[in-house]
Motif scaffolding. Structure first.
Motif, PDB file in Angstrom:
ATOM      1  N   ASN A 480     116.928  87.234 -15.831  1.00 51.86           N
ATOM      2  CA  ASN A 480     117.757  88.357 -16.273  1.00 51.86           C
ATOM      3  C   ASN A 480     118.412  89.020 -15.068  1.00 51.86           C
ATOM      4  O   ASN A 480     117.738  89.315 -14.077  1.00 51.86           O
ATOM      5  N   VAL A 481     119.713  89.259 -15.168  1.00 60.27           N
ATOM      6  CA  VAL A 481     120.461  89.954 -14.114  1.00 60.27           C
ATOM      7  C   VAL A 481     121.015  91.247 -14.715  1.00 60.27           C
ATOM      8  O   VAL A 481     121.684  91.229 -15.752  1.00 60.27           O
ATOM      9  N   SER A 482     120.724  92.345 -14.056  1.00 57.85           N
ATOM     10  CA  SER A 482     121.113  93.667 -14.556  1.00 57.85           C
ATOM     11  C   SER A 482     122.627  93.873 -14.462  1.00 57.85           C
ATOM     12  O   SER A 482     123.277  93.395 -13.523  1.00 57.85           O
ATOM     13  N   PRO A 483     123.194  94.629 -15.408  1.00 58.17           N
ATOM     14  CA  PRO A 483     124.615  94.999 -15.299  1.00 58.17           C
ATOM     15  C   PRO A 483     124.926  95.718 -13.992  1.00 58.17           C
ATOM     16  O   PRO A 483     126.026  95.575 -13.448  1.00 58.17           O
ATOM     17  N   LEU A 484     123.957  96.496 -13.473  1.00 60.84           N
ATOM     18  CA  LEU A 484     124.175  97.179 -12.194  1.00 60.84           C
ATOM     19  C   LEU A 484     124.354  96.191 -11.047  1.00 60.84           C
ATOM     20  O   LEU A 484     125.116  96.439 -10.117  1.00 60.84           O
ATOM     21  N   GLN A 485     123.660  95.053 -11.137  1.00 64.09           N
ATOM     22  CA  GLN A 485     123.821  94.043 -10.095  1.00 64.09           C
ATOM     23  C   GLN A 485     125.219  93.454 -10.134  1.00 64.09           C
ATOM     24  O   GLN A 485     125.829  93.203  -9.089  1.00 64.09           O
ATOM     25  N   PHE A 486     125.721  93.236 -11.336  1.00 64.99           N
ATOM     26  CA  PHE A 486     127.095  92.744 -11.451  1.00 64.99           C
ATOM     27  C   PHE A 486     128.095  93.762 -10.933  1.00 64.99           C
ATOM     28  O   PHE A 486     129.136  93.398 -10.396  1.00 64.99           O
ATOM     29  N   GLN A 487     127.753  95.036 -11.077  1.00 64.66           N
ATOM     30  CA  GLN A 487     128.677  96.086 -10.674  1.00 64.66           C
ATOM     31  C   GLN A 487     128.681  96.307  -9.162  1.00 64.66           C
ATOM     32  O   GLN A 487     129.735  96.544  -8.571  1.00 64.66           O
ATOM     33  N   PHE A 488     127.514  96.211  -8.527  1.00 62.70           N
ATOM     34  CA  PHE A 488     127.423  96.596  -7.118  1.00 62.70           C
ATOM     35  C   PHE A 488     127.069  95.445  -6.168  1.00 62.70           C
ATOM     36  O   PHE A 488     127.049  95.662  -4.953  1.00 62.70           O
ATOM     37  N   GLN A 489     126.746  94.271  -6.687  1.00 60.67           N
ATOM     38  CA  GLN A 489     126.374  93.172  -5.806  1.00 60.67           C
ATOM     39  C   GLN A 489     127.261  91.952  -6.068  1.00 60.67           C
ATOM     40  O   GLN A 489     127.856  91.814  -7.141  1.00 60.67           O
ATOM     41  N   ASP A 490     127.319  91.097  -5.081  1.00 65.47           N
ATOM     42  CA  ASP A 490     128.063  89.843  -5.217  1.00 65.47           C
ATOM     43  C   ASP A 490     127.076  88.784  -5.712  1.00 65.47           C
ATOM     44  O   ASP A 490     126.444  88.070  -4.916  1.00 65.47           O
ATOM     45  N   ILE A 491     126.930  88.694  -7.031  1.00 65.12           N
ATOM     46  CA  ILE A 491     125.941  87.809  -7.626  1.00 65.12           C
ATOM     47  C   ILE A 491     126.193  86.334  -7.276  1.00 65.12           C
ATOM     48  O   ILE A 491     125.245  85.608  -6.912  1.00 65.12           O
ATOM     49  N   LEU A 509     119.277  76.572 -13.405  1.00 68.47           N
ATOM     50  CA  LEU A 509     119.246  78.037 -13.511  1.00 68.47           C
ATOM     51  C   LEU A 509     120.143  78.505 -14.664  1.00 68.47           C
ATOM     52  O   LEU A 509     121.267  78.038 -14.817  1.00 68.47           O
ATOM     53  N   VAL A 510     119.606  79.433 -15.442  1.00 69.87           N
ATOM     54  CA  VAL A 510     120.375  80.109 -16.486  1.00 69.87           C
ATOM     55  C   VAL A 510     120.344  81.610 -16.189  1.00 69.87           C
ATOM     56  O   VAL A 510     119.269  82.198 -16.034  1.00 69.87           O
ATOM     57  N   VAL A 511     121.512  82.201 -16.077  1.00 76.26           N
ATOM     58  CA  VAL A 511     121.617  83.642 -15.838  1.00 76.26           C
ATOM     59  C   VAL A 511     121.787  84.336 -17.177  1.00 76.26           C
ATOM     60  O   VAL A 511     122.729  84.054 -17.926  1.00 76.26           O
ATOM     61  N   GLU A 512     120.869  85.237 -17.493  1.00 76.48           N
ATOM     62  CA  GLU A 512     120.936  85.972 -18.748  1.00 76.48           C
ATOM     63  C   GLU A 512     121.542  87.357 -18.497  1.00 76.48           C
ATOM     64  O   GLU A 512     121.138  88.068 -17.576  1.00 76.48           O
ATOM     65  N   VAL A 513     122.526  87.715 -19.326  1.00 75.79           N
ATOM     66  CA  VAL A 513     123.132  89.048 -19.261  1.00 75.79           C
ATOM     67  C   VAL A 513     122.959  89.719 -20.615  1.00 75.79           C
ATOM     68  O   VAL A 513     123.013  89.069 -21.654  1.00 75.79           O
ATOM     69  N   THR A 514     122.741  91.031 -20.604  1.00 73.45           N
ATOM     70  CA  THR A 514     122.605  91.768 -21.868  1.00 73.45           C
ATOM     71  C   THR A 514     123.967  92.258 -22.319  1.00 73.45           C
ATOM     72  O   THR A 514     124.943  92.256 -21.565  1.00 73.45           O
ATOM     73  N   GLU A 515     124.020  92.706 -23.555  1.00 70.69           N
ATOM     74  CA  GLU A 515     125.290  93.179 -24.106  1.00 70.69           C
ATOM     75  C   GLU A 515     125.766  94.469 -23.428  1.00 70.69           C
ATOM     76  O   GLU A 515     126.930  94.840 -23.581  1.00 70.69           O
ATOM     77  N   ASN A 516     124.889  95.123 -22.683  1.00 71.62           N
ATOM     78  CA  ASN A 516     125.328  96.308 -21.935  1.00 71.62           C
ATOM     79  C   ASN A 516     126.420  95.974 -20.935  1.00 71.62           C
ATOM     80  O   ASN A 516     127.179  96.859 -20.517  1.00 71.62           O
TER      81      ASN A 516
END
Length: 603
Positions: A480-491, A509-516
């Motif tokens: 699971n990767v947090s929406p905050l990581q997508f916002q502030f980090q270079d995933i 690897l499978v990256v899971e993102v939530t609907e948030n």
């Protein structure tokens, strides 16, 4: 005449002649002496005249020198006066002298062109005060009194009525003078205050505009965070002095990003401006209203507004915003979450009070699915706040020590009845038994610690995948990767670095993102996920159906799998509604080429 008579006569004559001769000789001696004396006097007079000529010549020369010096000084003084007048003209300034005894003012300089005042001497001070703006006159009088009583210099910005009938800003400087001044009425040694009056209108207006821009929100015109913090300090000090507290309300517009995405940013900006106007309508009850950030506003109620009354006003605001007219003519219901706290009871400083209102808002956010809410900070919230603080502090230390681990939940294929992959689950072995993993993750999200924690989880996941590969287990692992990581980090960069470091096949690897994640910039998120896809990493939407589901968003994102939220799976066996939803999601996903994972199937 007888011989004897003749002899007597001759003897008499001889004696007489002798006496006359003696007298003439005495006279000649006296004359000679007097002549000598007169000559001496005359000589002294000559010498005195010569000395007098020298003195007169010397004094005449000194007088000529003094006259020349006076002429030079006079020229220099006139040049100085001319330069001073030139400086005053260039600076748009006048000089003034206030005669304390006569209460009159003399003005020199461009008074007529600047102030429209005529005459310029012996002006009654009361008449001049009438030209000062009513908001500035009291302050100027106070400074003048301090100058007279304590000798303090005057330095005051005032608005003065100009000759064109409008007020202009002037800088008034002045100092008390005790030298022998002469008033316009001829009185000598009159106590006075001498100073200047400089036209500063353009400069002060520029400064005011700069201050306004720095302290106000350009979109709504409301004060911004900077102004709010300054005003809070003033109100807090007054509150502590008076012993009367005040209620503060933090207002958050729920799901405002959805408004921007649905109606566009122009309409969204209009909603923010309209909401600001609604808040201005409560000015009778508020001391200060400000916009803190995108969709966050804060209100400080007046001291005489009781907390229960402030709560009622917030409820009234919720009702008022239930239906708002948009610029395009449509009607929109704004959903609001409000948190209320009381100064100084719930926080004796700005930081403490803001933590309290934010805590109340967070409680309200948990109920936003049922609409707007207004939550008053209380003891239970305070306990929860300190609980979160304890978790946050412990989490910081654990991140530094890298005290975490991963557990793996297998994912089975119902057709082949085999193990196809697993989900990496965050574990904290040393975690306090009073806490649970989900609240730890929530605290990490709210505090920003999820960024450092997320990096460690990515690194641990790749290390585990590498170990499994070496053991011959070729199964994919989802993280699971947090929406905050997508916002502030270079995933993509983080994952690319880990792929190289652990020599892992990216398809594992499978990256899971939530609907948030849909609340963020969907275009940017799609770009980031596309970069991951190009690397060979697969993407899944986690907890589908629990939040901000939108088929349009799903179509925009380059995803491979959809995981149906556990809440629907739990009710599949008992409710036809959940069965229908699950079946619809499965059919839709398969039609779009996505694999479907049902969460929470334990047996």
């Amino acid at each position: 005449m007888t011989q004897s008579s003749i002899e007597i006569e001759l003897s008499y004559l001889r004696k007489k002649i002798g006496r006359e001769k003696d007298a003439r000789m005495q006279a000649e001696v006296l004359l000679e002496r007097k002549s000598t004396e007169l000559f001496g006097i005359n000589q002294r007079l000559l010498e005195a005249n010569q000395n007098l000529d020298v003195i007169v010549a010397r004094r005449t020369q000194a007088l000529k020198t003094s006259t020349k010096r006076v002429e030079v000084t006079s020229d220099e003084l006139q040049n100085t006066v001319n330069r001073l007048n030139l400086v005053l003209d260039i600076a748009n300034a006048v000089t003034w002298l206030f005669d304390v005894r006569n209460q009159t003012v003399d003005i020199a300089g461009k008074s007529q062109s600047l102030l429209g005042i005529e005459p310029t001497r012996g002006i009654p001070a009361d008449e001049l005060l009438l030209r000062i703006h009513e908001d500035d006159s009291a302050g100027l009088i106070d400074e003048l009194n301090l100058s007279l009583k304590q000798g303090k210099a005057i330095n005051k910005r005032c608005r003065i009525l100009s000759r064109c009938g409008s007020y202009r800003w002037f800088l008034i400087n002045g100092e008390l003078s005790s030298f022998g001044a002469k008033s316009s009425f001829g009185a000598k040694n009159s106590l006075c205050v001498i100073g200047s009056c400089i036209d500063m209108h353009e400069q002060i207006e520029r400064e005011r505009e700069i201050w306004r821009v720095a302290n106000h929100d350009l979109l709504t015109g409301l004060p911004n965070r900077n102004h709010f913090e300054s005003q809070f300090s003033v109100l807090a000090s007054e509150s502590l002095d008076s012993g009367e507290g005040f209620t503060t309300a933090l207002i958050d517009i729920n799901d405002f990003t959805q408004i921007n995405d649905t109606y566009g940013y122009r309409i969204g900006d209009g909603v923010l401006r309209d909401f600001a106007d609604v808040l201005r309508g409560y000015s009778e009850h508020t001391s200060h209203v400000a916009r803190l950030s995108g969709d966050e506003y804060i209100v400080i109620f007046k001291n005489d507004v009781a907390t229960w009354s402030a709560h009622e006003l917030c409820q009234k605001l919720i009702d008022e915003c239930a239906t708002m007219s948009l610029q395009n003519g449509e009607r929109l219901g704004l959903s609001l979450t409000m948190g209320l706290a009381v100064f100084p009871k719930d926080g004796g400083s700005l930081d403490d009070l803001m933590q309290s209102v934010y805590s109340a808002v967070q409680v309200g956010k948990q109920k936003k699915h049922v609409g707007s809410s207004c939550v008053l900070y209380n003891a239970a919230i305070e306990r929860e706040r300190f609980r979160e603080k304890d978790i946050r502090n412990a989490l910081k230390l654990a991140i530094e020590k890298q005290s975490f681990d991963l557990a793996f939940q297998p994912i089975m294929c119902n057709e082949d009845e085999c193990f196809v992959g697993c989900e990496a689950l965050f574990r904290w072995p040393d975690m306090d038994a009073q806490w649970n993993i989900q609240e730890v993750i929530d605290v990490a999200e709210n505090s920003g610690l999820i960024l450092d924690l997320g990096e460690q989880i990515i690194a641990m996941a790749f290390a585990k995948i590498s170990q499994l590969s070496k053991m011959g287990v070729k199964k994919w692992v989802s993280i699971n990767v947090s929406p905050l990581q997508f916002q502030f980090q270079d995933i993509p960069q983080l994952i690319s670095k880990a792929l190289i470091e652990h020599n892992v096949d990216p398809s594992m690897l499978v990256v899971e993102v939530t609907e948030n994640i849909f609340l963020e910039n969907i275009t940017r998120i799609a770009t980031v996920l596309s970069q991951l896809k190009k690397m060979g990493v697969r993407v899944a939407i986690d907890d589908f159906g629990s939040g901000y589901s939108s088929l349009r968003y799903v179509q925009m994102l380059p995803i491979d799998k959809i995981k149906i939220d556990k809440a629907f799976i739990d009710d599949v066996g008992s409710g036809t509604e959940s069965q229908g939803i699950v079946q619809a999601v499965i059919n839709m996903s398969h039609s779009m080429g996505y694999k479907v994972i049902a969460e929470g199937v334990e047996t």
